[in-house]
Design a protein around this motif. Sequence first.
Motif, PDB file in Angstrom:
ATOM      1  N   GLU A 286       0.835  -1.205   0.000  1.00  7.77           N
ATOM      2  CA  GLU A 286       0.000   0.000   0.000  1.00  7.77           C
ATOM      3  C   GLU A 286       0.866   1.250   0.000  1.00  7.77           C
ATOM      4  N   GLY A 287       1.955   1.198   0.752  1.00  9.72           N
ATOM      5  CA  GLY A 287       2.867   2.337   0.772  1.00  9.72           C
ATOM      6  C   GLY A 287       3.523   2.568  -0.583  1.00  9.72           C
ATOM      7  N   MET A 288       3.930   1.422  -1.198  1.00  6.41           N
ATOM      8  CA  MET A 288       4.552   1.546  -2.523  1.00  6.41           C
ATOM      9  C   MET A 288       3.568   2.132  -3.548  1.00  6.41           C
ATOM     10  N   LEU A 289       2.345   1.618  -3.527  1.00  6.09           N
ATOM     11  CA  LEU A 289       1.342   2.117  -4.471  1.00  6.09           C
ATOM     12  C   LEU A 289       1.045   3.582  -4.243  1.00  6.09           C
ATOM     13  N   SER A 290       1.027   3.973  -2.999  1.00  4.00           N
ATOM     14  CA  SER A 290       0.817   5.396  -2.704  1.00  4.00           C
ATOM     15  C   SER A 290       1.948   6.227  -3.286  1.00  4.00           C
TER      16      SER A 290
ATOM     17  N   LEU B 244       3.086   9.328 -10.317  1.00  4.32           N
ATOM     18  CA  LEU B 244       2.289   9.523 -11.529  1.00  4.32           C
ATOM     19  C   LEU B 244       1.684  10.917 -11.580  1.00  4.32           C
ATOM     20  N   SER B 245       1.295  11.425 -10.468  1.00  2.88           N
ATOM     21  CA  SER B 245       0.739  12.783 -10.428  1.00  2.88           C
ATOM     22  C   SER B 245       1.778  13.801 -10.877  1.00  2.88           C
ATOM     23  N   SER B 246       2.990  13.602 -10.396  1.00  2.00           N
ATOM     24  CA  SER B 246       4.048  14.539 -10.792  1.00  2.00           C
ATOM     25  C   SER B 246       4.389  14.390 -12.278  1.00  2.00           C
ATOM     26  N   ILE B 247       4.367  13.102 -12.815  1.00  2.00           N
ATOM     27  CA  ILE B 247       4.651  12.880 -14.243  1.00  2.00           C
ATOM     28  C   ILE B 247       3.576  13.539 -15.105  1.00  2.00           C
ATOM     29  N   SER B 248       2.310  13.432 -14.724  1.00  2.00           N
ATOM     30  CA  SER B 248       1.211  14.048 -15.472  1.00  2.00           C
ATOM     31  C   SER B 248       1.395  15.556 -15.580  1.00  2.00           C
ATOM     32  N   SER B 249       1.779  16.161 -14.486  1.00  2.00           N
ATOM     33  CA  SER B 249       2.001  17.617 -14.531  1.00  2.00           C
ATOM     34  C   SER B 249       3.172  17.954 -15.444  1.00  2.00           C
ATOM     35  N   GLU B 250       4.224  17.075 -15.419  1.00  2.00           N
ATOM     36  CA  GLU B 250       5.357  17.313 -16.312  1.00  2.00           C
ATOM     37  C   GLU B 250       4.938  17.181 -17.785  1.00  2.00           C
ATOM     38  N   ILE B 251       4.070  16.172 -18.080  1.00  2.00           N
ATOM     39  CA  ILE B 251       3.583  15.992 -19.457  1.00  2.00           C
ATOM     40  C   ILE B 251       2.803  17.214 -19.914  1.00  2.00           C
ATOM     41  N   GLN B 252       1.934  17.744 -19.077  1.00  2.00           N
ATOM     42  CA  GLN B 252       1.187  18.947 -19.426  1.00  2.00           C
ATOM     43  C   GLN B 252       2.120  20.113 -19.712  1.00  2.00           C
ATOM     44  N   THR B 253       3.175  20.185 -18.892  1.00  2.00           N
ATOM     45  CA  THR B 253       4.153  21.261 -19.107  1.00  2.00           C
ATOM     46  C   THR B 253       4.852  21.096 -20.459  1.00  2.00           C
ATOM     47  N   LEU B 254       5.236  19.820 -20.784  1.00  2.00           N
ATOM     48  CA  LEU B 254       5.898  19.551 -22.062  1.00  2.00           C
ATOM     49  C   LEU B 254       4.956  19.845 -23.245  1.00  2.00           C
ATOM     50  N   GLN B 255       3.674  19.499 -23.072  1.00  2.00           N
ATOM     51  CA  GLN B 255       2.707  19.765 -24.130  1.00  2.00           C
ATOM     52  C   GLN B 255       2.580  21.260 -24.390  1.00  2.00           C
ATOM     53  N   GLN B 256       2.508  22.023 -23.345  1.00  2.00           N
ATOM     54  CA  GLN B 256       2.425  23.480 -23.499  1.00  2.00           C
ATOM     55  C   GLN B 256       3.666  24.025 -24.192  1.00  2.00           C
ATOM     56  N   GLN B 257       4.832  23.481 -23.782  1.00  2.00           N
ATOM     57  CA  GLN B 257       6.077  23.916 -24.422  1.00  2.00           C
ATOM     58  C   GLN B 257       6.100  23.542 -25.918  1.00  2.00           C
ATOM     59  N   SER B 258       5.561  22.324 -26.232  1.00  2.00           N
ATOM     60  CA  SER B 258       5.520  21.883 -27.634  1.00  2.00           C
ATOM     61  C   SER B 258       4.635  22.791 -28.478  1.00  2.00           C
ATOM     62  N   VAL B 259       3.460  23.138 -27.958  1.00  2.00           N
ATOM     63  CA  VAL B 259       2.562  24.036 -28.689  1.00  2.00           C
ATOM     64  C   VAL B 259       3.230  25.387 -28.929  1.00  2.00           C
ATOM     65  N   SER B 260       3.880  25.870 -27.899  1.00  2.00           N
ATOM     66  CA  SER B 260       4.555  27.163 -28.030  1.00  2.00           C
ATOM     67  C   SER B 260       5.673  27.096 -29.069  1.00  2.00           C
ATOM     68  N   MET B 261       6.440  25.992 -29.054  1.00  2.00           N
ATOM     69  CA  MET B 261       7.525  25.837 -30.031  1.00  2.00           C
ATOM     70  C   MET B 261       6.970  25.698 -31.457  1.00  2.00           C
ATOM     71  N   ASN B 262       5.824  25.013 -31.588  1.00  2.00           N
ATOM     72  CA  ASN B 262       5.207  24.847 -32.908  1.00  2.00           C
ATOM     73  C   ASN B 262       4.764  26.194 -33.478  1.00  2.00           C
ATOM     74  N   VAL B 263       4.176  27.031 -32.645  1.00  3.64           N
ATOM     75  CA  VAL B 263       3.757  28.364 -33.083  1.00  3.64           C
ATOM     76  C   VAL B 263       4.962  29.182 -33.522  1.00  3.64           C
ATOM     77  N   ARG B 264       6.031  29.108 -32.708  1.00  3.69           N
ATOM     78  CA  ARG B 264       7.235  29.859 -33.076  1.00  3.69           C
ATOM     79  C   ARG B 264       7.837  29.349 -34.389  1.00  3.69           C
ATOM     80  N   LEU B 265       7.747  27.995 -34.583  1.00 10.62           N
ATOM     81  CA  LEU B 265       8.287  27.413 -35.812  1.00 10.62           C
ATOM     82  C   LEU B 265       7.499  27.893 -37.037  1.00 10.62           C
ATOM     83  N   LYS B 266       6.170  27.882 -36.917  1.00 12.26           N
ATOM     84  CA  LYS B 266       5.339  28.352 -38.033  1.00 12.26           C
ATOM     85  C   LYS B 266       5.602  29.814 -38.336  1.00 12.26           C
ATOM     86  N   ASN B 267       5.716  30.592 -37.321  1.00 14.89           N
ATOM     87  CA  ASN B 267       6.002  32.014 -37.533  1.00 14.89           C
ATOM     88  C   ASN B 267       7.340  32.201 -38.241  1.00 14.89           C
ATOM     89  N   ARG B 268       8.315  31.422 -37.803  1.00 17.92           N
ATOM     90  CA  ARG B 268       9.636  31.538 -38.428  1.00 17.92           C
ATOM     91  C   ARG B 268       9.605  31.061 -39.883  1.00 17.92           C
TER      92      ARG B 268
END
Length: 735
Positions: free
Chosen positions: A128-132, A138-162
Amino acid sequence: MADVAAAAVGAGPDVNTAGNPTEIAMAYLQDEKTDGDMMNLNLGELDLTTDEFILDEVDIHIQANLEDDLVKEALKTGVDLRQYSKQVESELQRIEQASIKDYIKESQNIALLHNQITACDSILERMEGMLSGFQSDLSSISSEIQTLQQQSVSMNVRLKNRQAVRSHLSQLVDELVVPGAMISTILDSPVTEQEFLEQLHELNNKINFAKELSFRETLACSDIQDIVDRLKLKAVSKIREFILQKIYSFRKPMTNYQIPQNTLLKYRFFYQFLLANERTVAKEIRDEYVDTMSKIYYSYFKSYSGRLLKVQYEEVADKDDLMGVEDTAKKGFFSKPSLKSRNTIFTLGQRGAILSPAELEGPILVPHTAQRGDSRYPYETLFRSQHYALLDNGCREYLFLSDFFMVAGNSALDLFNSIMGKTLSMFLKSMSTYVSDCYDSIAVFLCIHIILRFRAITAKRTIPALDKYWEAVLELLWPRFEMILEMNIHSIRNTDPQKLGVLDTRPHYITRRYAEFSSAIVSINQTFPNERTNTLLGQLQVEVENFVLKMAAEFPSRRDQLIFLINNYDMMLSVLMSVMVVLPPFVQERAADDSKEVEGFQQLLLARTQEFIEEILSPPFGGMIAFVKEAEALMEKGQLDRLKNEEARITQLVRGFSGTWKQSVESMSQDVMRSFTNFKNGTSIIQGALTQLIQYYHGFHKILNQPTFRSLAVRSELINLHHLMVEVKKHKPNF
């Protein structure tokens, strides 16, 4: 339930075991109370002291216990419930003791099981401790994925503009840069090479781009402006030299100018480049082309027209070659010799073939070839050849001007007229000179219809360049044709029959001229009918009818007058109806029977034929005919008895007819055949006369069969009507 059953068994002998089980149980309970020996029964939640006690529920509980199989068995066998209860209790104690022994025996296993359960609990707690921990990771990884997704969208916009900026910048740079290949090609390559044409397109784009940047005041424009201007001047110089060289090549004798024209069309972009970048040079080239082609066309058509006139028929109609002029009219010593056969100018013959599609758009005449072959042609053939050459060259020139010089509408027409205007004026002047001295109405009329068909061809090709010229030609030809036609009308009107030589009952040459001329005009006039022409033909017909009547009046006898009228009417009808057969199929658009001329002459011929039949029947059979008409008139009035005393007359008529009718019919037949030039017409007149004779004789029979004349002995000498019809049929034609 078992305790209740045992109590029921031990209730004593006073208990009635055969009664209701509920009543037995209640009796048992009462006995236990009174004796003070109540057993410790486990009644569960049964509370007899509360207000909520409900006997109905107790009854239901008891009833449910009585449904037990053991209780039922005990009640059925009559076992003492008390004894049975004790037995059950002892059995339970025994089982309890055995269970305790088994539990003690298995105590070690139970302890081991307890230890194992404890160990499992600790393991599960660690898991139970391990699963906790995993859940928090996993909660921290999900937040990191959201952060990476936001960074990817931002980089894509900059790429299109360039990329967008890069495309605009690269296009701007490409347009600004002048490649070395372009410079070397424009400077060194011949203008006829495909590579030069491609680089010229690129140079034109760069010039336009530089103009656009200069309007925006872009600083980079100044870096390329100088080299672009130099390349433009070089390209303009080479293009000017090339196009002028091609234009000058038109001037060489015996040059087929269509070949260099086709070459210029391949490089039509050259003129477009000049027009966009150097209008002065473009105007110079255009003016040079206009001047050169104007002289070429004028020289060519002037020479061609002059040579065509050399192969024209030497004998042409003049002002004395009119319909009403006598063939044997005397001329002065210095008079121009007349046509060998004046009738040819009133006959269409094979001249109408010029309007057939094969002839109309056939190859033009080659004058020197015709001269070598001693060939001669009527004016309309030369006219067709000359104007078909004009049509073909004019259409081609108009299309070339529209394509190469990029003009349309009025601009294209103005440019065309500046080139062909001198030639067209020369044509109109030459034609005006010829037409003013032309008296060949069929030639003029054929020329009119040639122009009408050529105008339709240019309209089908959507070439408006020659429309005004066609109208000008028609304005020359129509009045002349009408004037010649009116001259012929006046010539017939003013004809003096006494000056036309010896009288002859055969068809007159003037009526033949009219018939052939009218047929020719009517047949030509079908495709493009003209009301004015029809009106003039109607006037001509009236004058010809009057002329025929005037000529007939010159004959002393009515018989000769009728013969002359019938011969002329028949001849005119024959020509009008037969001319359609010999004409080319394309002009056979209306049957001769439908024409007004044919209809009018048919009526005149029928009337004169009937009159002539009466005229030829009168000498041999006039007495009988007069008697029949007189008797029929009296019969209608009911006064036939007035002829009762005419026995001698009737006898003379009957015997005279019986004795001479065969000879009279034969003589009449021969006389008719000698009088009429058309054998078919003569035989039809004979048939009409004999038919009329039979009708008169049938009427004679009918009159003599009336009561007034039935007693006449001469009736037996009448010719049998059937015998008369058999004899008449011998004169029937075999066609």
